[in-house]
Motif scaffolding. Structure first.
Motif, PDB file in Angstrom:
ATOM      1  N   LYS A 114       6.260  -0.488  -0.149  1.00 56.30           N
ATOM      2  CA  LYS A 114       5.152   0.463  -0.227  1.00 56.30           C
ATOM      3  C   LYS A 114       5.661   1.639  -1.041  1.00 56.30           C
ATOM      4  O   LYS A 114       6.743   2.177  -0.769  1.00 56.30           O
ATOM      5  CB  LYS A 114       4.752   0.928   1.173  1.00 56.30           C
ATOM      6  CG  LYS A 114       3.796   2.113   1.211  1.00 56.30           C
ATOM      7  CD  LYS A 114       2.406   1.756   0.719  1.00 56.30           C
ATOM      8  CE  LYS A 114       1.454   2.958   0.867  1.00 56.30           C
ATOM      9  NZ  LYS A 114       0.084   2.628   0.376  1.00 56.30           N
TER      10      LYS A 114
ATOM     11  N   LYS B 291       7.935  -2.897   3.110  1.00 55.67           N
ATOM     12  CA  LYS B 291       6.570  -3.145   3.587  1.00 55.67           C
ATOM     13  C   LYS B 291       6.527  -3.589   5.040  1.00 55.67           C
ATOM     14  O   LYS B 291       5.584  -3.268   5.771  1.00 55.67           O
ATOM     15  CB  LYS B 291       5.879  -4.184   2.696  1.00 55.67           C
ATOM     16  CG  LYS B 291       4.968  -3.575   1.657  1.00 55.67           C
ATOM     17  CD  LYS B 291       4.046  -4.621   1.086  1.00 55.67           C
ATOM     18  CE  LYS B 291       3.131  -3.989   0.042  1.00 55.67           C
ATOM     19  NZ  LYS B 291       2.266  -4.997  -0.600  1.00 55.67           N
TER      20      LYS B 291
ATOM     21  N   ASN C  64       4.274  -1.598   7.593  1.00 54.06           N
ATOM     22  CA  ASN C  64       3.191  -2.251   8.333  1.00 54.06           C
ATOM     23  C   ASN C  64       3.358  -2.146   9.845  1.00 54.06           C
ATOM     24  O   ASN C  64       2.379  -2.273  10.594  1.00 54.06           O
ATOM     25  CB  ASN C  64       3.078  -3.714   7.916  1.00 54.06           C
ATOM     26  CG  ASN C  64       2.566  -3.880   6.496  1.00 54.06           C
ATOM     27  OD1 ASN C  64       1.872  -3.007   5.970  1.00 54.06           O
ATOM     28  ND2 ASN C  64       2.923  -4.986   5.851  1.00 54.06           N
TER      29      ASN C  64
END
Length: 351
Positions: free
Chosen positions: A144, A249, A253
């Motif tokens: 990200k 990520k 998440n």
């Protein structure tokens, strides 16, 4: 306005729910190797600023531990380390990944590109952020990306002698970053990429003849003025430079919405803080450099035109990469529209 007793109870209940939600969130430790030492103002200081604020802003559910360059992961290995999960975050600039993704430099520093306000406008209110994340997704990186600092123009080079005409560049060996380095290569300059901490030694030993690195206040810390006395402006190759926080990520998440919002908000605040910090210290550094015998020079019109026309040749070559072409078109379209505002809204500048 005073709250009624019933409204007060409702507010307390809501606050309790928010605190309870925060308390239930899994705690996260972001181990964050960085590409620039925290002693360097506006380069390394922004991520230190973020690390000092993330814990209270996240309700004590996120902590960030910063690792100086090379202490945990080498700067040029940060992207791969974050993507693979070797570390769960990292701080760098996307231009370091140019060899992996040609479009990365468009999310770092663009020759003759947007200044910081226009750059941020494209990122946050144009298609910039979606294209930025899309670049990493399309290339298969498990990260990200969050823009987390930005600085305004850099100097465009420290030289041992005046550069008045194109011939003066030929045969020089110069430390240069990003796509601007490809411009210099076309003009007969041999370019190398060196970390900031190695530039002074390379200049001192004669391994390189010239160098660009960053803003005057940062270059001052590195002591370039002790060896080379001609510092050229404007920074045509980096009118603004963007820095990124990369988070694995899987880690991202697993964060709840409040934690993600805390990181996003703090990085946006860091954009404001970093550019303010950088803008506040340049004039004193330039005054000091002049006292130390440095000549601050502005490129003549012939040289600036040469840099720009050569840059457009580089663009055409880079557009062979489909994603570069996609980002370049979107940024160019935004800039063409922005020009309507820029040309009318601001006072003319003088050198």
């Amino acid at each position: 306005m005073k709250l009624s007793a019933s409204n007060t109870l409702k507010a307390l209940a809501l606050a309790t729910m928010c605190v309870s939600g925060t308390a239930l969130a899994d705690k996260v430790l972001l181990k964050t190797p960085i590409a620039f030492g925290t002693h360097l103002p506006a380069l390394g200081t922004p991520i230190k600023w973020v690390s000092e604020r993330i814990e209270p802003l996240s309700g004590n559910t996120i902590r960030m531990k910063v690792y100086e360059p090379g202490k945990l992961v080498a700067p040029l290995e940060i992207l791969d380390a974050v993507s693979s999960g070797k570390v769960n975050s990292g701080y760098a600039t996307a231009g370091y990944w140019q060899g992996k993704m040609p479009a990365a430099t468009l999310f770092s520093a663009v020759p003759f590109g947007p200044e910081a306000p226009e750059y941020m406008a494209w990122l946050f209110y144009g298609n910039g952020l979606d294209l930025y994340q899309g670049m990493y997704d399309e290339a298969g990186y498990n990260v990200k990306v969050l823009p987390c600092a930005i600085i305004s123009p850099e100097t465009s080079g420290w030289f041992k002698k005046p550069i008045e005409k194109p011939e003066d560049l030929k045969g020089l060996t110069m430390r240069f970053f990003g796509l601007g380095g490809q411009v210099m290569e076309k003009l007969g300059v041999g370019t190398v990429q060196l970390p900031g901490g190695e530039i002074f030694g390379a200049l001192e030993k004669g391994a390189i003849d010239a160098s660009e690195f960053s803003q005057p206040a940062i270059d001052q810390r590195l002591g370039f003025h002790k060896i080379v006395k001609y510092n050229y402006f404007p920074g045509w190759h980096q009118q603004a430079t963007l820095f990124e926080l990369l988070i694995n990520k899987d880690t991202w998440n697993k964060m709840d919405e409040d934690q993600q919002a805390a990181v996003e908000t703090l990085c946006m605040a860091s954009m404001t803080n970093s550019i303010a910090e950088g803008e506040a210290m340049q004039f004193e550094a330039m005054q000091k450099a002049q006292e130390q015998g440095v000549e601050l020079r502005y490129w003549n019109e012939e040289m600036l035109n040469l840099f720009e026309t050569t840059w457009l040749e580089v663009v055409e070559e880079q557009k062979q990469d489909p994603y570069f072409a996609k980002v370049w078109k979107d940024m160019s379209d935004f800039r063409q529209n922005y020009q309507i505002w820029e040309s009318k809204g601001f006072l003319p500048r003088s050198n």
